[in-house]
Scaffold this active site. Structure first.
Site, PDB file in Angstrom:
ATOM      1  N   HIS A 110      35.898  39.292  33.543  1.00 19.34           N
ATOM      2  CA  HIS A 110      35.493  38.448  32.412  1.00 19.34           C
ATOM      3  C   HIS A 110      34.134  38.895  31.878  1.00 19.34           C
ATOM      4  CE1 HIS A 110      38.100  35.537  34.750  1.00 19.34           C
ATOM      5  NE2 HIS A 110      38.648  35.491  33.560  1.00 19.34           N
ATOM      6  N   SER A 120      41.186  36.137  39.050  1.00 17.99           N
ATOM      7  CA  SER A 120      40.717  34.855  39.601  1.00 17.99           C
ATOM      8  C   SER A 120      41.565  34.473  40.808  1.00 17.99           C
ATOM      9  CB  SER A 120      40.817  33.761  38.534  1.00 17.99           C
ATOM     10  OG  SER A 120      40.074  34.142  37.395  1.00 17.99           O
ATOM     11  N   LYS A 169      44.349  44.012  31.919  1.00 15.50           N
ATOM     12  CA  LYS A 169      45.107  43.644  33.122  1.00 15.50           C
ATOM     13  C   LYS A 169      46.305  42.768  32.755  1.00 15.50           C
ATOM     14  CE  LYS A 169      45.274  40.904  36.846  1.00 15.50           C
ATOM     15  NZ  LYS A 169      45.004  39.539  36.497  1.00 15.50           N
ATOM     16  N   ASP A 170      46.131  41.905  31.756  1.00 16.88           N
ATOM     17  CA  ASP A 170      47.231  41.052  31.299  1.00 16.88           C
ATOM     18  C   ASP A 170      47.936  41.753  30.130  1.00 16.88           C
ATOM     19  OD1 ASP A 170      46.587  38.868  33.090  1.00 16.88           O
ATOM     20  OD2 ASP A 170      44.831  38.577  31.838  1.00 16.88           O
ATOM     21  N   ALA A 184      36.806  30.429  36.627  1.00 17.85           N
ATOM     22  CA  ALA A 184      36.820  31.220  37.875  1.00 17.85           C
ATOM     23  C   ALA A 184      36.446  32.659  37.530  1.00 17.85           C
ATOM     24  CB  ALA A 184      38.169  31.125  38.584  1.00 17.85           C
ATOM     25  N   LEU A 185      35.303  32.778  36.875  1.00 15.92           N
ATOM     26  CA  LEU A 185      34.929  34.049  36.250  1.00 15.92           C
ATOM     27  C   LEU A 185      34.572  35.120  37.278  1.00 15.92           C
ATOM     28  CD1 LEU A 185      32.716  32.587  33.382  1.00 15.92           C
ATOM     29  CD2 LEU A 185      35.157  33.153  33.334  1.00 15.92           C
TER      30      LEU A 185
END
Ligand code: PAF
Length: 290
Positions: free
Chosen positions: A42, A192, A155-156, A37-38
């Site tokens: 990404h 995503s 973000k993560d 779900a790029l």
């Protein structure tokens, strides 16, 4: 299988290991692990890998081991054809897209990689077992591909802290590269899961970004007390329509432990539900204010 534009798509672990082993002889190999779900976020990782490495591999695997029983594994967006078209256009050399049976032939949970302390904080507290699943699959991907460098999104931020701890502790000979969060023009962090938001929820989701911006402004204005800043952060999230706060923390980016005073590189991290979609976002604060 090789696509028309020369991107190699590999489904088998053994094949990937063989191709990567050959590649590593005379090329710097970069790995971008994804769940597909790029989006532009990404692509920014892939472009960074392209700049730093000779050969770029992207994994596309929605890892069941990192989803809890009541989480969105079934609902997680899967857009493999469109992802492959994007990856070809980016000139990615290899796509590793294994099935769950290929990655976990003896079933999930036979061997798990646990980072018990860092992995129990932020999303690890909210999503029990999540980081065990992430660390396990990333350890497997690093073993299979053996990259010189692996690329992850800021973000993560909690995931980054967990994976850096794992890589250091298990002596993986890989350089961890963390790339800045990519945002929509209004500030919403690309994810995503944004695809699951309705038009109304998409507007409400901006509440996370606005709360982070408000804290940044307070730090710019000279506030350094993390307790006060956190209260402002929580207040801003609670006042945001449609946003159901899960956590709001000001922590060390490395240990994810709460700070008393903000300092260079302090992480302000939030998680919230908007409708039934769980979103996360964060900023890294500049040093002590003037
Ligand atoms: O960040 C993600 O998309 C996933 O957690 C990762 C690192 C690909 C592991 O499944």
């Amino acid at each position: 299988m090789t696509t028309a534009m020369g991107t190699l798509v590999v489904e088998r672990v053994e094949t990937m290991q063989r191709v990567c082993r050959q590649t590593r002889w005379n090329a710097r190999l970069g790995l971008v692990p994804t769940m597909g779900a790029l989006h532009e976020g990404h692509l920014s990782l892939i472009r960074a890998a392209r700049r730093e490495c000779d050969v770029v591999a992207v994994s596309v695997f929605v890892n069941p081991a990192q989803f809890g029983r009541n989480e969105d594994f079934e609902r997680y967006p899967r857009t493999f054809e469109a992802d492959c078209a994007l990856l070809e256009r980016e000139g990615v050399d290899m796509v590793f897209a294994p099935s769950s049976a290929e990655m976990y032939p003896r079933g999930m949970g036979q061997v798990m990689v646990d980072v018990p302390e860092v992995g129990a904080r932020l999303d690890g507290r909210a999503r029990q077992g999540h980081f065990r699943g992430v660390a396990t699959v990333v350890a497997k991907l690093l073993h299979i591909v053996g990259p010189d460098a692996a690329f992850f999104g800021q973000k993560d931020a909690a995931q980054v802290a967990v994976l850096k701890a794992m890589v250091a502790e298990l002596n993986f000979p890989v350089r961890m590269v963390v790339c800045p969060t990519v945002r929509e023009s209004d500030g919403l962090a690309m994810s995503s899961r944004n695809r699951n938001l309705s038009a109304e929820e998409r507007k409400q989701a901006l509440g996370l970004w606005h709360a982070l911006v408000a804290v940044h402004a307070l730090v710019d204005g000279g506030m350094v007390d993390a307790g006060r800043l956190r209260r402002e952060l929580v207040g801003a999230l609670q006042a945001a329509p449609g946003v159901e706060m899960e956590y709001a923390e000001i922590v060390s980016a490395e240990t994810l432990l709460p700070l008393e005073e903000v300092r260079d590189g302090a992480l302000v991290a939030v998680a919230a539900r908007v409708g039934s979609t769980r979103l996360i976002d964060n900023i890294v604060l500049p040093g002590r204010a003037r």
